[in-house]
Scaffold this motif. Structure first.
Motif, mmCIF file in Angstrom:
data_model
loop_
_atom_site.group_PDB
_atom_site.id
_atom_site.type_symbol
_atom_site.label_atom_id
_atom_site.label_comp_id
_atom_site.label_asym_id
_atom_site.label_seq_id
_atom_site.Cartn_x
_atom_site.Cartn_y
_atom_site.Cartn_z
ATOM 1 N N LEU A 1 -0.365 -3.916 -19.341
ATOM 2 C CA LEU A 1 -0.599 -2.795 -18.442
ATOM 3 C C LEU A 1 -1.384 -3.328 -17.251
ATOM 4 O O LEU A 1 -2.440 -3.945 -17.431
ATOM 5 N N VAL A 2 -0.882 -3.096 -16.054
ATOM 6 C CA VAL A 2 -1.618 -3.525 -14.867
ATOM 7 C C VAL A 2 -2.972 -2.827 -14.846
ATOM 8 O O VAL A 2 -4.005 -3.418 -14.536
ATOM 9 N N THR A 3 -2.980 -1.555 -15.194
ATOM 10 C CA THR A 3 -4.217 -0.799 -15.382
ATOM 11 C C THR A 3 -3.883 0.469 -16.144
ATOM 12 O O THR A 3 -2.710 0.855 -16.241
ATOM 13 N N ARG A 4 -4.880 1.093 -16.705
ATOM 14 C CA ARG A 4 -4.654 2.424 -17.263
ATOM 15 C C ARG A 4 -4.469 3.403 -16.109
ATOM 16 O O ARG A 4 -4.976 3.175 -15.010
ATOM 17 N N PRO A 5 -3.734 4.502 -16.332
ATOM 18 C CA PRO A 5 -3.505 5.463 -15.245
ATOM 19 C C PRO A 5 -4.807 5.909 -14.581
ATOM 20 O O PRO A 5 -5.768 6.279 -15.263
ATOM 21 N N GLN A 6 -4.828 5.823 -13.264
ATOM 22 C CA GLN A 6 -5.958 6.269 -12.434
ATOM 23 C C GLN A 6 -7.238 5.463 -12.659
ATOM 24 O O GLN A 6 -8.321 5.907 -12.295
ATOM 25 N N GLU A 7 -7.116 4.275 -13.228
ATOM 26 C CA GLU A 7 -8.298 3.449 -13.465
ATOM 27 C C GLU A 7 -8.266 2.240 -12.536
ATOM 28 O O GLU A 7 -7.259 1.536 -12.486
ATOM 29 N N PRO A 8 -9.334 1.966 -11.788
ATOM 30 C CA PRO A 8 -9.341 0.833 -10.857
ATOM 31 C C PRO A 8 -9.191 -0.495 -11.605
ATOM 32 O O PRO A 8 -9.559 -0.623 -12.771
ATOM 33 N N CYS A 9 -8.643 -1.478 -10.910
ATOM 34 C CA CYS A 9 -8.523 -2.803 -11.510
ATOM 35 C C CYS A 9 -8.525 -3.863 -10.413
ATOM 36 O O CYS A 9 -8.298 -3.565 -9.233
ATOM 37 N N ALA A 10 -8.821 -5.088 -10.806
ATOM 38 C CA ALA A 10 -8.767 -6.235 -9.901
ATOM 39 C C ALA A 10 -7.819 -7.256 -10.512
ATOM 40 O O ALA A 10 -7.861 -7.523 -11.719
ATOM 41 N N VAL A 11 -6.958 -7.828 -9.686
ATOM 42 C CA VAL A 11 -5.938 -8.766 -10.157
ATOM 43 C C VAL A 11 -5.992 -10.037 -9.329
ATOM 44 O O VAL A 11 -6.051 -9.969 -8.091
ATOM 45 N N HIS A 12 -5.996 -11.176 -10.010
ATOM 46 C CA HIS A 12 -5.800 -12.463 -9.339
ATOM 47 C C HIS A 12 -4.407 -12.934 -9.717
ATOM 48 O O HIS A 12 -4.148 -13.309 -10.857
ATOM 49 N N TRP A 13 -3.506 -12.893 -8.750
ATOM 50 C CA TRP A 13 -2.095 -13.204 -8.982
ATOM 51 C C TRP A 13 -1.814 -14.598 -8.436
ATOM 52 O O TRP A 13 -1.843 -14.824 -7.234
ATOM 53 N N HIS A 14 -1.575 -15.537 -9.343
ATOM 54 C CA HIS A 14 -1.255 -16.903 -8.963
ATOM 55 C C HIS A 14 0.219 -16.980 -8.548
ATOM 56 O O HIS A 14 1.005 -16.081 -8.836
ATOM 57 N N PRO A 15 0.642 -18.050 -7.876
ATOM 58 C CA PRO A 15 2.028 -18.135 -7.406
ATOM 59 C C PRO A 15 3.032 -17.941 -8.540
ATOM 60 O O PRO A 15 2.848 -18.452 -9.652
ATOM 61 N N THR B 1 -5.854 3.604 -7.207
ATOM 62 C CA THR B 1 -5.161 4.879 -7.449
ATOM 63 C C THR B 1 -3.681 4.665 -7.733
ATOM 64 O O THR B 1 -2.823 5.354 -7.188
ATOM 65 N N LEU B 2 -3.369 3.677 -8.550
ATOM 66 C CA LEU B 2 -1.969 3.452 -8.891
ATOM 67 C C LEU B 2 -1.391 4.691 -9.569
ATOM 68 O O LEU B 2 -1.969 5.214 -10.519
ATOM 69 N N GLY B 3 -0.267 5.155 -9.071
ATOM 70 C CA GLY B 3 0.362 6.332 -9.666
ATOM 71 C C GLY B 3 1.200 5.956 -10.869
ATOM 72 O O GLY B 3 1.825 4.897 -10.912
ATOM 73 N N GLY B 4 1.208 6.802 -11.878
ATOM 74 C CA GLY B 4 2.009 6.552 -13.051
ATOM 75 C C GLY B 4 1.436 5.452 -13.919
ATOM 76 O O GLY B 4 0.315 4.973 -13.719
ATOM 77 N N SER C 1 0.828 -1.203 0.000
ATOM 78 C CA SER C 1 0.000 0.000 0.000
ATOM 79 C C SER C 1 0.859 1.248 0.000
ATOM 80 O O SER C 1 0.592 2.212 -0.730
ATOM 81 N N ALA C 2 1.909 1.244 0.810
ATOM 82 C CA ALA C 2 2.795 2.404 0.886
ATOM 83 C C ALA C 2 3.586 2.588 -0.412
ATOM 84 O O ALA C 2 3.891 3.713 -0.820
ATOM 85 N N THR C 3 3.879 1.486 -1.099
ATOM 86 C CA THR C 3 4.718 1.546 -2.289
ATOM 87 C C THR C 3 3.931 1.864 -3.553
ATOM 88 O O THR C 3 4.403 2.611 -4.420
ATOM 89 N N TYR C 4 2.679 1.337 -3.657
ATOM 90 C CA TYR C 4 1.955 1.435 -4.913
ATOM 91 C C TYR C 4 0.614 2.168 -4.829
ATOM 92 O O TYR C 4 0.263 2.900 -5.746
ATOM 93 N N ASP C 5 -0.156 1.929 -3.783
ATOM 94 C CA ASP C 5 -1.514 2.466 -3.766
ATOM 95 C C ASP C 5 -2.034 2.476 -2.331
ATOM 96 O O ASP C 5 -2.220 1.418 -1.736
ATOM 97 N N PRO C 6 -2.290 3.650 -1.757
ATOM 98 C CA PRO C 6 -2.773 3.710 -0.371
ATOM 99 C C PRO C 6 -4.070 2.944 -0.143
ATOM 100 O O PRO C 6 -4.354 2.525 0.979
ATOM 101 N N LYS C 7 -4.860 2.748 -1.210
ATOM 102 C CA LYS C 7 -6.146 2.071 -1.073
ATOM 103 C C LYS C 7 -6.094 0.611 -1.537
ATOM 104 O O LYS C 7 -7.127 -0.024 -1.714
ATOM 105 N N LEU C 8 -4.895 0.096 -1.732
ATOM 106 C CA LEU C 8 -4.731 -1.281 -2.182
ATOM 107 C C LEU C 8 -5.327 -2.259 -1.167
ATOM 108 O O LEU C 8 -5.143 -2.109 0.039
ATOM 109 N N ARG C 9 -6.042 -3.258 -1.670
ATOM 110 C CA ARG C 9 -6.608 -4.297 -0.812
ATOM 111 C C ARG C 9 -6.138 -5.657 -1.306
ATOM 112 O O ARG C 9 -6.178 -5.940 -2.503
#
Length: 320
Positions: free
Chosen positions: A100-114, A68-71, A24-32
């Motif tokens: 692209l993980v997401t477009r700038p300032q666009e919310p996204c959901a990710v399922h990251w497998h091992p 709210t991913l920056g950049g 959260s501190a590194t990428y997005d304060p609202k990361l869940r």
């Protein structure tokens, strides 16, 4: 354009709360982040201020929501499978694929497998410098129309670009300490991103651009880059100093000199490096240090260019 000192961060934890706080501190304060089981996450990140490249590996099945991913955040799967949904569309990416993980300032959901993923976070101002035309004709904010690479060939281009920046630029203390090198690397990444991922960046010269591509424009541009060759300047900076669009100044260099503004700038810097090598004391200076000072990150590429231009390797000039 200025860059901050290069900073390297290492992180390794099995504690979900600590991992949540770190990401959260590194990428997005609202990361869940949610996981059905315990897992371990390791994260190695090199941050230059203009861009950051990180390699991160985890052992669980993570559900991540970001808002709210920056950049511009670009991912490349090394060994993991990543399912990503964004703005009503869903995509799956496997090893070797860039996205692209997401477009700038666009919310996204990710399922990251091992597995392991490489991330590149690019400041949006660098994209603007690479793609902008002129203040009166800017196309507005760059929009990425697809989240995956346009082709497998271009995905490999992205991998090769990030590998060069990581292995040659960021792994060299001499190169990484130079703002010219970092600025060049940032624009290299931005240009690659615009080439690899479909977008709305304006690229073709207009009739006004063609009219502005005069010898007078060329003279103003050359005067500016000759005076500021020791600074971290881009083609957009050169165009601004010449009072024309980026496309116009590019066309002027191509039309009258058969080259590009940045290629001309590299030539000026190569000559400056040659002058430094001639005057340097080999007991106190090295070829790598002088090359890095003038924006050349790769010692082998600098040596090849120098030898082609001056007929001798740079070490011979330094030791003469």
């Amino acid at each position: 354009m200025t860059s901050s000192p290069v900073q390297t961060h290492q992180f390794d934890s099995r504690d979900p709360a600590v991992i949540q706080e770190f990401l959260s501190a590194t990428y997005d304060p609202k990361l869940r982040i949610q996981s059905r089981n315990g897992y371990r996450l390791t994260h190695h990140r090199v941050d230059t201020g203009l861009f950051a490249i990180a390699t991160t590996r985890q052992t669980g099945h993570l559900e991540i929501d970001a808002s709210t991913l920056g950049g511009l955040v670009i991912g490349r799967s090394r060994t993991a499978q990543v399912d990503r949904s964004c703005n009503g569309s869903a995509h799956r990416f496997g090893p070797g694929e860039a996205f692209l993980v997401t477009r700038p300032q666009e919310p996204c959901a990710v399922h990251w497998h091992p597995g392991e993923v490489e991330l590149c976070v690019l400041d949006l101002s660098v994209l603007t410098q690479v793609a902008t035309t002129a203040p009166a004709r800017r196309p507005g904010r760059i929009e990425f129309t697809e989240l995956g690479a346009a082709s497998t060939v271009l995905a490999r281009q992205w991998r090769n670009t990030t590998s060069f920046v990581r292995d040659v630029v960021l792994n060299s203390p001499a190169a990484g300490a130079q703002s010219l090198v970092i600025g060049n690397a940032a624009r290299m990444l931005a240009a690659a991103a615009l080439a690899v991922f479909p977008n709305t960046a304006f690229t073709e010269p207009t009739a006004a651009d063609r009219n502005d591509a005069t010898t007078a424009t060329l003279r103003r541009a050359i005067a500016f880059l000759e005076e500021h060759a020791d600074r971290d300047i881009s083609a957009a900076d050169i165009a601004g100093a010449a009072g024309v669009s980026l496309r116009a100044v590019q066309l002027a260099f191509r039309r009258h000199l058969g080259t590009t503004p940045m290629a001309y700038l590299r030539r000026v810097r190569l000559v400056r490096a040659h002058h430094d090598l001639v005057r340097a004391d080999p007991r106190q200076e090295t070829v790598s240090a002088i090359a890095s000072r003038w924006g050349f990150a790769s010692h082998s590429r600098f040596t090849a260019r120098y030898h082609a231009s001056f007929g001798v390797p740079p070490r011979e000039t330094l030791n003469t």
